[in-house]
Design an enzyme around this catalytic site. Structure first.
Site, PDB file in Angstrom:
ATOM      1  CD  GLU A 154       6.086  -3.019   5.998  1.00  0.00           C
ATOM      2  OE1 GLU A 154       6.608  -3.929   6.879  1.00  0.00           O
ATOM      3  OE2 GLU A 154       6.317  -3.252   4.902  1.00  0.00           O
ATOM      4  CB  SER A 198       4.142  -3.009 -12.619  1.00  0.00           C
ATOM      5  OG  SER A 198       4.665  -2.287 -11.417  1.00  0.00           O
ATOM      6  CB  CYS A 234      11.233  -4.241  -4.773  1.00  0.00           C
ATOM      7  SG  CYS A 234       9.898  -3.667  -6.730  1.00  0.00           S
ATOM      8  CB  CYS A 258       3.873  -8.851  -4.729  1.00  0.00           C
ATOM      9  SG  CYS A 258       3.696  -7.583  -3.592  1.00  0.00           S
ATOM     10  CB  CYS A 283       9.545   3.859  -1.112  1.00  0.00           C
ATOM     11  SG  CYS A 283       7.798   2.367  -2.044  1.00  0.00           S
ATOM     12  CB  CYS A 331       1.295  -9.323  -8.174  1.00  0.00           C
ATOM     13  SG  CYS A 331       0.986  -7.851  -8.755  1.00  0.00           S
ATOM     14  CB  CYS A 380      -2.089  -4.869  -3.156  1.00  0.00           C
ATOM     15  SG  CYS A 380      -2.378  -4.268  -4.953  1.00  0.00           S
TER      16      CYS A 380
HETATM   17 FE1  SF4 Z   1      -0.435  -4.731  -5.758  1.00  0.00          FE
HETATM   18 FE2  SF4 Z   1       1.207  -6.421  -7.603  1.00  0.00          FE
HETATM   19 FE3  SF4 Z   1       1.752  -3.943  -6.420  1.00  0.00          FE
HETATM   20 FE4  SF4 Z   1       2.015  -5.899  -4.528  1.00  0.00          FE
HETATM   21  S1  SF4 Z   1       3.430  -5.928  -6.826  1.00  0.00           S
HETATM   22  S2  SF4 Z   1       1.658  -4.132  -4.089  1.00  0.00           S
HETATM   23  S3  SF4 Z   1      -0.229  -7.170  -5.581  1.00  0.00           S
HETATM   24  S4  SF4 Z   1       0.078  -4.112  -7.614  1.00  0.00           S
END
Ligand code: SF4
Length: 359
Positions: free
Chosen positions: A97, A227, A346, A124, A110, A121, A117
């Site tokens: 996306e 982050s 987010c 997420c 974005c 996290c 990933c």
């Molecule tokens: Fe990957 Fe963490 Fe970013 Fe989500 S927040 S896309 S898990 S790095």
């Protein structure tokens, strides 16, 4: 399989032209068609000779992927779904996306750098679905070139699906195309890469080599966003398993070696979870961790993704947190949430097909 041209540099296109017996200036023309006019077929490249177009058509492909669906938020944010499921490329039916966020005279994209990933996290949606593959540069650039607002985009943030420093070669290549004179000619100041901070290279031949974070800082001039989400190692580890391999303290040691007092900026993303990372103790530790660094902290209220133990911090708590940072001399802003109603905010990108309008 035909070789994709989207994502190639001027020098690489010159080498192809030389190999194919085409004049060297053809490479510059191809760059203009690909990166300025966003041509999606060789037949559109009308100032190339017929022979050149036929030859390119027979041996190469452009490599642009059109979006398959989109969803529009009531605040104007638009989420695009790209089907990257091509057999034989390691993407069995996966979607990525990209989110276009309009804001006054800006239109920010974005962009995703991976399908899924590996950072995991816990807050997420992308992290929950695991890792499906790196996006090659053509796939990253398609998100810019193939959406309805392609001509109007002003800024880009690598904050979509995936960890961009985990797919650094393709991300750097896409940034080079976006910023080069022969490419789109954007200023690197229009681009921000967001990362958990991959501060060392992992693997058997990593000894003595630069970390992905250092390579990014050395090889391009785009802004950096880290982050952070918790200043305490054991607590950050609980929500971000990557803290075990890439501790935030090591990330900050690298960042402190670079100059962020000029054109390039570093910022820290801080998602606020009720009772978990939003206390005065956290704010003071964060302020002390960032002391002396020219930076900004972006406070983001957690967006509930369902089926988690996390809750968003109350607004009063966020404001109190912000005040502690500001009193300590740290610029802290509260980032407005956009596109929450279409799960484009987010941490909400999941690559699910549902909720989109089919094209
Ligand atoms: Fe990957 Fe963490 Fe970013 Fe989500 S927040 S896309 S898990 S790095």
């Amino acid at each position: 399989m035909k070789k994709k041209l989207l994502g190639l540099t001027l020098d690489e296109l010159k080498a192809i032209c030389l190999e194919e017996g085409l004049p060297a200036f053809t490479a510059k023309q191809i760059c203009q068609w690909l990166y300025r006019k966003r041509a999606v077929s060789f037949s559109a490249m009308t100032n190339l000779s017929l022979k050149a177009r036929e030859l390119l058509e027979s041996k190469y492909e452009i490599g642009a992927v059109p979006f398959s669906r989109f969803a529009r938020s009531k605040d104007g944010t638009k989420k695009y779904l790209f089907d990257i499921g091509e057999k034989g490329e390691g993407f069995p039916g996966n979607f990525i996306e990209a989110v276009m966020i309009p804001d006054e005279d800006r239109k920010t994209l974005c962009v995703s750098s991976q399908a899924g990933c590996r950072m995991g996290c816990r807050f997420c949606m992308t992290g929950r679905q695991g890792f499906h593959g790196n996006l090659e540069a053509a796939r990253i650039l398609s998100q810019f070139f193939c959406i309805e607002e392609a001509e109007e985009l002003t800024n880009a943030v690598f904050m979509g699906m995936g960890e961009p420093l985990d797919n650094l070669d393709n991300v750097l290549r896409a940034i080079e195309v976006l910023t080069a004179d022969w490419g789109c000619g954007w200023s690197p100041k229009r681009i921000t890469l967001s990362s958990i901070g991959i501060n060392r290279l992992v693997g058997s031949n990593a000894q003595g080599k630069k970390s992905p974070l250092e390579r990014f800082l050395d090889e391009c001039k785009a802004h950096l966003a880290i982050s952070l989400h918790n200043p305490f190692h054991p607590e950050r580890l609980q929500i971000m398993p990557s803290e075990a391999a890439f501790p935030i303290e090591e990330t900050l040691k690298i960042i402190r070696r670079y100059d962020f007092t000029g054109q390039r900026r570093v910022s820290f993303e801080y998602i606020m979870f009720k009772g978990l990372n939003d206390t005065p103790r956290h704010a003071r530790a964060l302020a002390s961790m960032l002391k002396g660094l020219e930076c900004r902290v972006n406070l983001i209220r957690f967006h509930d993704i369902g089926d988690t133990e996390f809750l968003p911090s109350p607004m009063m708590t966020i404001t109190a947190f912000q005040e502690i940072l500001q009193k300590a001399g740290i610029t802290a802003t509260l980032r407005a949430s956009r596109g929450q109603d279409i799960e484009a905010a987010c941490g909400m990108l999941s690559g699910k097909e549902s909720g989109f309008v089919k094209e």
